[in-house]
Design a protein around this motif. Structure first.
Motif, mmCIF file in Angstrom:
data_model
loop_
_atom_site.group_PDB
_atom_site.id
_atom_site.type_symbol
_atom_site.label_atom_id
_atom_site.label_comp_id
_atom_site.label_asym_id
_atom_site.label_seq_id
_atom_site.Cartn_x
_atom_site.Cartn_y
_atom_site.Cartn_z
ATOM 1 N N SER A 750 67.064 58.615 31.930
ATOM 2 C CA SER A 750 67.751 58.175 33.136
ATOM 3 C C SER A 750 67.886 59.379 34.056
ATOM 4 O O SER A 750 68.206 60.486 33.593
ATOM 5 C CB SER A 750 69.144 57.628 32.780
ATOM 6 N N PRO A 751 67.629 59.196 35.355
ATOM 7 C CA PRO A 751 67.186 57.964 36.016
ATOM 8 C C PRO A 751 65.754 57.617 35.645
ATOM 9 O O PRO A 751 65.045 58.417 35.031
ATOM 10 C CB PRO A 751 67.314 58.300 37.499
ATOM 11 N N ARG A 752 65.356 56.418 36.045
ATOM 12 C CA ARG A 752 64.032 55.911 35.707
ATOM 13 C C ARG A 752 63.233 55.608 36.967
ATOM 14 O O ARG A 752 63.763 55.574 38.065
ATOM 15 C CB ARG A 752 64.160 54.638 34.861
ATOM 16 N N SER A 753 61.930 55.402 36.788
ATOM 17 C CA SER A 753 61.044 55.000 37.873
ATOM 18 C C SER A 753 60.409 53.655 37.512
ATOM 19 O O SER A 753 60.711 53.083 36.466
ATOM 20 C CB SER A 753 59.957 56.055 38.111
ATOM 21 N N VAL A 754 59.535 53.171 38.366
ATOM 22 C CA VAL A 754 58.803 51.936 38.070
ATOM 23 C C VAL A 754 57.306 52.183 38.204
ATOM 24 O O VAL A 754 56.860 52.956 39.043
ATOM 25 C CB VAL A 754 59.210 50.762 38.988
ATOM 26 N N THR A 755 56.552 51.537 37.332
ATOM 27 C CA THR A 755 55.097 51.519 37.449
ATOM 28 C C THR A 755 54.666 50.127 37.896
ATOM 29 O O THR A 755 55.354 49.138 37.648
ATOM 30 C CB THR A 755 54.420 51.849 36.111
ATOM 31 N N SER A 756 53.520 50.070 38.531
ATOM 32 C CA SER A 756 52.991 48.801 39.028
ATOM 33 C C SER A 756 51.559 48.635 38.560
ATOM 34 O O SER A 756 50.804 49.612 38.487
ATOM 35 C CB SER A 756 53.024 48.771 40.568
ATOM 36 N N ASN A 757 51.180 47.410 38.275
ATOM 37 C CA ASN A 757 49.804 47.116 37.846
ATOM 38 C C ASN A 757 49.382 45.779 38.431
ATOM 39 O O ASN A 757 50.162 44.816 38.439
ATOM 40 C CB ASN A 757 49.704 47.015 36.322
ATOM 41 N N THR A 758 48.158 45.710 38.897
ATOM 42 C CA THR A 758 47.555 44.445 39.313
ATOM 43 C C THR A 758 46.191 44.327 38.654
ATOM 44 O O THR A 758 45.388 45.266 38.695
ATOM 45 C CB THR A 758 47.399 44.365 40.845
ATOM 46 N N GLN A 759 45.958 43.186 38.010
ATOM 47 C CA GLN A 759 44.698 42.935 37.313
ATOM 48 C C GLN A 759 43.934 41.835 38.025
ATOM 49 O O GLN A 759 44.508 40.826 38.442
ATOM 50 C CB GLN A 759 44.976 42.496 35.870
ATOM 51 N N GLY A 760 42.625 42.031 38.150
ATOM 52 C CA GLY A 760 41.769 41.004 38.710
ATOM 53 C C GLY A 760 40.590 40.716 37.798
ATOM 54 O O GLY A 760 40.051 41.631 37.164
ATOM 55 N N PHE A 761 40.223 39.457 37.706
ATOM 56 C CA PHE A 761 39.064 39.041 36.906
ATOM 57 C C PHE A 761 38.183 38.102 37.731
ATOM 58 O O PHE A 761 38.683 37.287 38.511
ATOM 59 C CB PHE A 761 39.492 38.280 35.653
ATOM 60 N N ARG A 762 36.896 38.242 37.501
ATOM 61 C CA ARG A 762 35.961 37.182 37.877
ATOM 62 C C ARG A 762 35.335 36.694 36.584
ATOM 63 O O ARG A 762 34.781 37.495 35.823
ATOM 64 C CB ARG A 762 34.893 37.690 38.842
ATOM 65 N N ILE A 763 35.426 35.408 36.315
ATOM 66 C CA ILE A 763 34.942 34.880 35.044
ATOM 67 C C ILE A 763 33.990 33.717 35.301
ATOM 68 O O ILE A 763 33.959 33.131 36.387
ATOM 69 C CB ILE A 763 36.100 34.407 34.138
ATOM 70 N N ALA A 764 33.231 33.406 34.259
ATOM 71 C CA ALA A 764 32.400 32.204 34.255
ATOM 72 C C ALA A 764 32.775 31.375 33.039
ATOM 73 O O ALA A 764 33.011 31.922 31.957
ATOM 74 C CB ALA A 764 30.921 32.567 34.221
ATOM 75 N N VAL A 765 32.835 30.073 33.219
ATOM 76 C CA VAL A 765 33.223 29.155 32.150
ATOM 77 C C VAL A 765 32.103 28.149 31.935
ATOM 78 O O VAL A 765 31.616 27.543 32.897
ATOM 79 C CB VAL A 765 34.531 28.411 32.495
#
Length: 908
Positions: A750-765
């Motif tokens: 303490s004190p703390r921070s924040v991390t951020s993540n964004t994930q992207g996928f292109r898939i075929a089904v």
């Protein structure tokens, strides 16, 4: 019989039925690892006349008259085989437990095999890396860099133990032999719920080699929690070492101690137990219903509501959600389910305990030897000075070793007999008795105006804590991070941690946030569809930005520093990358292609108190000794700590000698979990390094008569104005005056921070088989200032790979009696090389962290957006929303058939 191993002849005779793996380890070749004992993982790979074989399924007698080569015989530090050199320089490992097997397999590859790694590596598993680093190693791609003095931070230097790892010299927990060692095995309950009426150990004690049979009557009758936190009060003391009531299939009933593993196992088979079978309940919703079987009594202080099997319930209200829904133009509500997931770290749990000079020593596979020591001292009424707990290198953890589940029985037996005791889990025991991820069922209800502004945010979370509550409460609170990520004036969070007659759940990478992230990020996409809005635009309009309060379960003050828009940058980077690669071809005609994105926000240390202490001393050999309690199990903190120290002391990493994870030789450390190994322990290292540097500079300034501001470190010298003084001379002068250049510092979470993540996928089904193929994977991450860019990249890749397993392949199957049906790696299906795409990692540069050098931990949070991004891509491809994991071909195919039938009016 004569056996030739690494060019040396041995006259030892294997036991009847003994496999080559255990025979080689008995000869001292500890580079041959145990990951499965069923030919599934490849960690035990050796050469037989130059050809790789899985030694765990190769009978030892078949090696007679043949040349056996282990990783130790391939090369040695300073004289590496080319394959070892490639794995060092890539670097092609994280925890390193699979590395020997990977090297022994890939060192034999032809060019054709290198061109077809999905097939060539099908017999070797890695849980850490995501396989890209291993591919680089096989193909000779090097990423390790050399750091200049005082310039270590920001450089992808290699791990301090790299050469030991690639040559098989790095010691893991069970890589030792001791004279007179006994072996302990456990008899497990066949019933989900039963009272033990009697135990007859007579036949077991008659087995040759059996020394002891321990039951609940032989252990301290003290309740404790197996979960590891600094503040033990956040977890319920609901567990005994051995109990007279069993509450899940696999619970310990008795422990047998014998001269050999085989004798101990036979002793377990001979123990006769009479049970009174009790009613059991496996579903948490049913467990909360009136009249459900009760797992724990009303007198137990840790139970919130024994009638309804509640460990804990949370009811949070911010604003007025009813008013918010009344204000909404669009409302979405749905329920999402996440299953159990096993850590599947290739090194199973294990401990070795022995007495030495009247003290108990425990060598263990743990993420926190400091807290393990505290628990063992309590259980066995020992003073702190009567007990040492330490770790060698640990073969993966992912939260699974944030428990005390092997140390207690090993300690019990060592204290009782005075002899060394080894207790090592089998792979089946890992699946059936160690603590998997909590199954959760979340109902998410969102309200929004037509412009996309959220007006109400409501979540109901039912978490299955299993038979015991280790981590049950803390993971429930952690789920609030999925609510925190979006601005909304009206939030409601109801959550229940429920006891059931299933294996106790525990800590796993993502720690209570992975399941809610799947639910909330899936719901946000569904809301966007209802609003006829782009899902990314809906997120941009509602994500928290700097200056916004981080509101999850309360709107009071907090200790989180949030000054830069890392999340917004992550979303924009992933959106741009998916747009840039939009022309990727599909696998073929008929495949359905879709794109999905999801995000997550993660606090950089747990809200419970986290402490770490670091000591640094400059020795007469001009090497700085850095002592820190953090365990290395692939998260890379050892490398980062050395880099931070070298950076601040103006030197190079090779002049930092690391001592770690030993309660006799290091200070207290809460443990390597929740990314605190970098964020908290890294700050302790930074402060200690700065203190030692300042003492050296002050001494040099006084010695030279130059003002302190004119003095600086320069590797083995100190520059004071125009004068360059050697450290050797300063150390000698200081020693003559009784002065040591040393310092100890503590850091807190303490004190703390924040991390951020964004994930992207292109898939075929594939619409006929339900198969998913990942065409493109990208994750953007706000990791703050990068201590080691290659390590950060590797952590993200490994997290994405685990997330893919969580979403697509891993299926913890339990039958109607509470028995796991697939307790092995082959049928549980963690991702192989062929299952994992290469993930393009984009790193956001930010400087708002209060971590060491303004860094942020990245080992934990990168898994959270993976499953919802895949589910969102699947919806985009098929037009069907899948709200239950895993997204197996059978599940996908079934819903596709139902959808086609509904459209055509036909029946299946």
């Amino acid at each position: 019989m004569t056996y030739t191993v690494n060019g040396r002849d041995f006259a030892e005779e294997p036991d009847p039925g003994q496999c080559l793996r255990t025979f080689l380890r008995a000869l001292g070749h500890f580079g041959v690892k145990k990951g499965c004992d069923s030919g599934d993982c490849g960690a035990c790979t050796v050469w037989l006349d130059g050809s790789p074989v899985h030694s765990c399924i190769t009978p030892a007698f078949r090696a007679e008259g043949h040349e056996v080569t282990t990783i130790e015989g391939l090369g040695s530090p300073g004289d590496l085989h080319p394959a070892q050199r490639r794995f060092r320089d890539a670097p092609g490992f994280q925890c390193g437990f699979c590395t020997a097997g990977m090297i022994m397999t890939s060192a034999t590859f032809t060019e054709a095999q290198k061109a077809d790694l999905p097939r060539a590596l099908k017999g070797n598993l890695c849980r850490c890396t995501g396989y890209r680093a291993i591919e680089d190693a096989v193909k000779g791609v090097a990423s390790v860099q050399t750091a200049a003095p005082g310039r270590a931070v920001g450089t992808s230097v290699g791990a301090p133990a790299a050469e030991d790892v690639v040559t098989g010299r790095a010691e893991f927990t069970m890589d030792t032999r001791m004279e007179g060692m006994l072996h302990l095995k456990v008899l497990h309950s066949p019933h989900a719920h039963a009272r033990i009426v009697s135990i007859d150990r007579t036949a077991a004690l008659a087995v040759p080699g059996v020394h002891r049979v321990y039951t609940w009557e032989d252990v301290p009758r003290k309740r404790f929690t197996t979960a590891i936190h600094t503040d033990h009060l956040v977890d319920p003391d609901d567990t005994y070492i051995l109990d007279d009531t069993v509450r899940f299939v696999g619970q310990r009933v008795a422990a047998v101690l014998a001269d050999t593993v085989g004798a101990a196992e036979e002793g377990c088979r001979k123990v006769e137990v009479e049970y009174e079978v009790l009613p059991a309940v496996f579903d948490p919703e049913e467990a909360m219903a009136e009249g459900a079987p009760q797992l724990h009594g009303s007198e137990d202080p840790f139970v919130r509501d024994s009638v309804h099997n509640l460990l804990l319930e949370i009811h949070s209200r911010i604003g007025d959600v009813d008013a918010g829904f009344a204000e909404a133009d669009v409302i979405h509500e749905a329920t999402y389910s996440s299953p159990r997931v096993q850590h599947a770290h290739l090194e199973t749990h294990g401990s070795i305990a022995w007495m030495e000079d009247g003290r108990l020593n425990v060598r263990t596979s743990s993420q926190s030897p400091s807290i393990a020591k505290v628990k063992l001292a309590y259980l066995f009424a020992l003073r702190p000075d009567q007990l040492r707990v330490f770790c060698k290198r640990v073969g993966g953890g992912f939260g699974g070793k944030q428990e005390v589940i092997s140390e207690d029985l090993a300690a019990l037996a060592a204290l009782d007999t005075g002899r060394p005791v080894s207790f090592e889990y089998t792979r089946e025991e890992e699946f059936t008795t160690a603590s998997p991820r909590h199954p959760m069922k979340l109902t998410v209800k969102l309200g929004a105006r037509s412009d996309g502004t959220l007006t109400a945010f409501q979540v109901r979370n039912v978490s299955n804590t299993g038979a015991y509550g280790n981590h049950g409460g803390e993971t429930l609170y952690a789920g609030g991070a999925a609510v925190m990520i979006y601005r909304c004036p009206n939030k409601k969070y109801d959550a229940f941690s429920v006891y059931t007659n299933t294996v106790p759940s525990g800590a796993l990478r993502g720690y209570g946030m992975t399941q809610p992230a799947f639910a909330v990020e899936s719901a946000m996409d569904e809301l966007a569809l209802a609003l006829h809005m782009d899902p990314l635009e809906l997120r941009r309009r509602n994500i928290v930005r700097p200056g916004d309060p981080l509101v999850a379960l309360h709107d009071g003050p907090d200790d989180v520093m949030f000054n830069e828009d890392g999340l917004g940058k992550c979303i924009d980077l992933v959106a741009g990358e998916l747009a840039r690669t939009a022309d990727q071809p599909s696998p073929g005609p008929g495949w359905l292609v879709g794109v999905g994105v999801a995000s997550s926000l993660h606090e950089t240390a747990p809200p419970t108190e986290h402490i770490s202490e670091a000591w640094i001393t400059l020795g007469d050999d001009l090497v700085y000794e850095l002592a820190v309690g953090t365990v290395e199990f692939g998260e890379g903190t050892s490398t980062a700590h050395v880099q931070i120290a070298a950076n601040q002391l103006g030197t190079i990493p090779s002049r930092i000698r690391l001592v770690q994870s030993d309660t006799d030789r290091t200070g207290f450390d809460t443990g390597a979990f929740a990314s605190a190994g970098l964020f908290v322990a890294g700050n302790a290292v930074l402060q200690a390094a700065n203190a030692v540097r300042d003492r050296i500079l002050e001494f040099a300034a006084a010695h030279t008569g130059v003002h302190l501001v004119m003095c600086s470190m320069d590797d083995e010298h100190v520059v004071c104005g125009d004068e360059r003084v050697s450290l050797a001379a300063l150390v000698a002068l200081a020693r003559a005056r009784g002065i040591r250049f040393t310092a100890a510092r503590k850091a807190y979470g303490s004190p703390r921070s924040v991390t951020s993540n964004t994930q992207g996928f292109r898939i075929a089904v594939h619409p006929v088989t339900g198969e998913i193929r990942i065409l493109y994977s990208v994750q953007a991450a706000d990791a703050g200032v990068l201590i080691n860019p290659e390590q950060v990249r590797g952590q993200v890749e490994g997290g994405v790979a685990q997330g893919i397993g969580f979403a697509l392949t891993e299926n913890y199957q339990v039958d109607a009696e509470g028995v796991m049906a697939n307790p092995n790696l082959r049928n549980y299906r963690i991702p192989t090389y062929a299952d994992v795409p290469r993930t393009h990692v984009l790193l956001v540069g930010s400087s708002d962290s209060v971590g060491a050098m303004r860094s942020k931990g990245m080992a934990e949070c990168c898994i959270n957006p993976v499953a919802p991004a895949l589910a969102n891509a699947l919806r985009d491809a098929t037009g069907i929303r899948y709200r239950e994991l895993p997204l197996t071909p059978e599940r996908i195919y079934g819903r596709l058939v139902e959808s086609r039938s509904a459209r055509t009016g036909t029946r299946r």
